[in-house]
Design an enzyme around this catalytic site. Sequence first.
Site, PDB file in Angstrom:
ATOM      1  CG  ASP A 148      -2.294   0.519   0.932  1.00 39.80           C
ATOM      2  OD1 ASP A 148      -2.623   0.660  -0.256  1.00 39.80           O
ATOM      3  OD2 ASP A 148      -3.052   0.782   1.879  1.00 39.80           O
ATOM      4  CG  ASP A 190      -7.664   0.484   2.375  1.00 38.06           C
ATOM      5  OD1 ASP A 190      -6.549  -0.052   2.428  1.00 38.06           O
ATOM      6  OD2 ASP A 190      -7.927   1.438   1.618  1.00 38.06           O
TER       7      ASP A 190
END
Length: 552
Positions: A388, A441
Amino acid sequence: MAVSSASRLSFGLDILLLLGLFLVFLSSAVTANELSRPAPNGESDACRNDFRLVKMKLWVNGVEKKSLAGLSADFSSILPSQANEGHRFSAAFTNPLNSCSTSSSKLTGSIALASRGDCAFTTKAEVAQAGGAVGLLVINDEDDVVQMGCGNETGLNISIPVVTTSKSGGEELKNFMNEGLKVELLLYSPDRPILDYSVVFLWLMAVGTVVSASLWPEITGLGRSTEERNNILESDFYSLADDGEKEIFHINAKSAIVFVIVASSFLLLLYFFMSPWFVWLLIVLFCIGGIEGMHSCIVSLVLSSKYKGCAQRKVNLPLIGEISVLSFVVLTACLIFTIVWAANRKASCAWVGQDILGICLMITVLQLAQLPNIKVSTVLLCCAFAYDIFWVFLSPLIFHDSVMIAVAEGDKSSGESIPMLLRVPRIADPYYGYDMIGFGDIIFPGLLVSLAYRFDKANRKSILSGYFLWLAIGYGVGLLFTYLGLYLMNGHGQPALLYLVPCTLGTCIILGLIRGEMKQLWSYGDDSRQVSATPHEELDAPLSLDSDHNQV
């Protein structure tokens, strides 16, 4: 026939799991549509203004119409932020329309309209300014806006606003003017709030999805104890059991690393080769996963309710075989819902359908994929953490653009965006944008929170002495930190796992060390595969019923 039908269901859910895990890595960032973007490095001092979103108020024969949107050039003059600070001017076409040479049409006191192509944007601006125009509106040849830079040109002296608009916006203006109607425009660039009230709803959806997925076996009755099953009719029980016959995919350390490598490769393919047809391929995959996920969630809820008797009626269909009427009706409804969403996915309310499909997909994936212990959780979440951060923050150093944000917002696909996001419209946004959060997420921390719930249940821990409550709270706090980062970085997309991993995995490890249970957490599930046995394998326990449907 019943066995083959169950096998087909299991096969379909296996496909859903693969699709879900594959798509998760493509959408792992929290974004908010930015008001402005900095000009590229290396441009001259005359081209150092930000690319800013622009609103264009439109009047046709004195009647106000729906406003158009645009993007200012980095060599444009600065536009006012309030409409009452701007001025209303008539619009006029340049002649030639490409504005690459001196215009023969009168431009004095007007906003010049020119088509894209044939010469540099700066040349178009200089021609329009020399003709007396008070502004230039460049009509793009695609249905999005383009960033107009001046490159390395020096000595520019552009004092008028220069804005680009989409092909559809330009066609609308052309149609009015070709009919002989008077068209007037007012250009301004209103400020956009960095954070909007919509983040509250996005936060509730994300936290609600994680908690619901963790408690799903209890919600749907798949986590019933033996005593609770004593009162279930044999036929009803096995209908519920058939629905629970989903082979669990146990994530291991090797698969976690492979996921990151494959996802990074595919993310680069999307970044370089994203096109409308490629987006449609992703939409089709999303629809398949959404249909399977919604079907699984609805059938599980019905079977756990007082209407579970509906599953007793069967029908034999060509190619499909024997299937319950309930399952067939739900599948048909899910198919219709998904097709309607796909056909109207650009409508103002399409975000509702996208969020429903996405939440159902994520809940189902979190039932099919499980982390066995904290050891594997640490490997997976640390890999996702690095993935990420690299593709959001570090990739601009190599690709001069944030690859993750560009793919999520559709910068490389003519304005199209991938659907693997939860979206909520920004309530106070003058540009009607969206706040978004990627599936990754939600699913990555959700895998850990689900593990915490199973661990608590297996060890008969109370809500306060367990881990589930504190990890769920940690996830919510991590999202709040994400939005704080979004605010402090002026709306630039955030790698949410940067905040979520420490707040969930970190919380679990700290609590385990304080309680002296770290060794148990680290190796949980290795001894007897407790992960799969709780609660789904519980349904496979022998069950004998007498004629009065009592367990014997």
